[in-house]
Design an enzyme around this catalytic site. Structure first.
Site, PDB file in Angstrom:
ATOM      1  N   ARG A 105      72.068  55.798 -21.826  1.00 44.85           N
ATOM      2  CA  ARG A 105      72.643  54.735 -21.000  1.00 44.85           C
ATOM      3  C   ARG A 105      74.140  54.683 -21.284  1.00 44.85           C
ATOM      4  NH1 ARG A 105      73.584  50.778 -24.775  1.00 44.85           N
ATOM      5  NH2 ARG A 105      72.037  50.515 -26.420  1.00 44.85           N
ATOM      6  N   TYR A 119      78.821  50.888 -32.126  1.00 45.20           N
ATOM      7  CA  TYR A 119      77.802  51.730 -32.762  1.00 45.20           C
ATOM      8  C   TYR A 119      77.694  53.125 -32.144  1.00 45.20           C
ATOM      9  CZ  TYR A 119      75.083  49.728 -28.854  1.00 45.20           C
ATOM     10  OH  TYR A 119      74.655  49.308 -27.608  1.00 45.20           O
ATOM     11  N   HIS A 155      73.702  47.732 -23.779  1.00 44.38           N
ATOM     12  CA  HIS A 155      72.258  47.473 -23.689  1.00 44.38           C
ATOM     13  C   HIS A 155      71.971  46.474 -22.574  1.00 44.38           C
ATOM     14  CE1 HIS A 155      68.134  46.882 -24.944  1.00 44.38           C
ATOM     15  NE2 HIS A 155      68.346  45.578 -25.005  1.00 44.38           N
TER      16      HIS A 155
END
Length: 347
Positions: A246, A260, A250
């Site tokens: 993706r 991250y 999120h």
């Protein structure tokens, strides 16, 4: 990992090339381009405050739409919250998809003939529900399947194992898809399981499992079609792990993927973009052009404009709606509250 098209759009697995017509290949591309634009506009609408909850989908079009393209109208979809595109292509009107994002109950009401449940917010819960639907289809002798989706993080949930184990034990008509985009929100896949692959978790449930290049729409389609044929032939369910990515956060609810994920990792996966790969393949067959793509983009923008306008104008939810939708016969305490809110809403 099962693959048909490489990153340059070249066929590397002729034996498993699906038997799709030129029109079907173009339709697959049309849906992916349309869905990419829908994702871009949904993010913008979310930032404007015109949408509520939204989970970006860019990068996962091949996984989502390749799998859906292998389904039939009578098949049931039990989606996760990122799987709204499959619902739209299965028949959910676009304005209702926007109402779902806004938290309106009408966004969860599937139209007659659209075999699907609303997107599941609880991680992994759709796997247990899908097992029940899949068993019901088998017991009724239906030549149809129940397909469900989760991310790599969902495979760490108890419902994931329970659903597959139940479906495996009863030979239910199920397809379980894990869209492995590498991170459960911010947790890398290797931090949540010691398994070498997620596909191999099928072994514990006694069902077939396969790992697929999730950026290759033809490979995802072929694997899902195989799984569907097995299920309706009484050969049991199957787990498909699609290796995908993706590009966005999120969800739009405050996640920052730069905390991250590295720029190098993003760049590596952008080279595998499912739209770029499939576009090269179609252009090599003289089936796609920049003009055709621009037509799809403009159509998507027009459809989205009309759908969000309809969603914005839709009657607002009322407290009495929630009360009446919850119960067929109201308990005494809610009868009192219903009258109270009716009086407030009439002013």
């Amino acid at each position: 990992m099962f693959q048909i098209l490489n990153e340059d759009g070249k066929i590397v697995n002729k034996d498993d090339m699906p038997d799709l017509s030129d029109d079907e290949l173009k339709e697959l591309m049309r849906r992916m381009v349309y869905t990419r634009i829908l994702d871009q506009r949904s993010i913008a609408l979310n930032r404007q405050g015109r949408l509520g909850f939204y989970a970006p989908t860019a990068g996962q079009e091949a996984s989502q739409l390749g799998s859906h393209f292998a389904l039939e109208k009578d098949d049931f979809i039990l989606p996760g919250y990122r799987d709204v595109p499959q619902l739209i292509w299965h028949g959910l009107p676009l304005y209702q998809a926007f109402l779902f994002s806004k938290g309106h109950f009408h966004g969860n009401q599937m139209p007659e003939g659209v075999h699907a449940l609303p997107p599941q917010i609880i991680i992994g819960a759709q796997y247990v529900q899908a097992a029940g639907v899949g068993l019901g289809l088998k017991m009724r002798g239906k030549k149809a399947v129940a397909i469900t989706y989760t991310g790599d993080g969902g495979t760490s949930q108890g419902d994931f194992y329970e659903g597959m184990n139940f479906a495996g034990a009863y030979g239910a008509n199920n397809i379980f898809i894990v869209q492995n985009n590498g991170f459960a929100i911010s947790v890398p896949r290797d931090k949540q399981t010691a398994a070498k692959t997620l596909a191999q978790k099928a072994i514990a449930a006694g069902i077939e499992g396969i790992q697929v290049d999730g950026m290759d729409v033809l490979a995802v389609y072929a694997a899902t079609k195989h799984a569907r044929e097995r299920a309706i032939a009484g050969e049991g369910p199957m787990l498909i792990e699609t290796m995908t990515y993706r590009y966005g956060p999120h969800t739009m609810a405050g996640d920052d993927p730069t905390r991250y994920r590295s720029a190098d990792l993003d760049s590596e996966w952008e080279k595998k973009d499912p739209l770029v790969r499939f576009r090269k393949f179609l252009e090599g067959k003289k089936l796609w052009s920049e003009e055709e793509e621009n037509q799809v983009i403009e159509q998507a923008k027009e459809d989205i404009k009309e759908a969000i306008k309809k969603a914005d104008q839709y009657p607002k939810q009322k407290v009495t709606d929630f009360i009446s939708n919850m119960f067929e016969k109201l308990p005494n305490n809610l009868v009192e509250q219903m009258e109270e809110y009716k009086a407030k809403e009439s002013k």
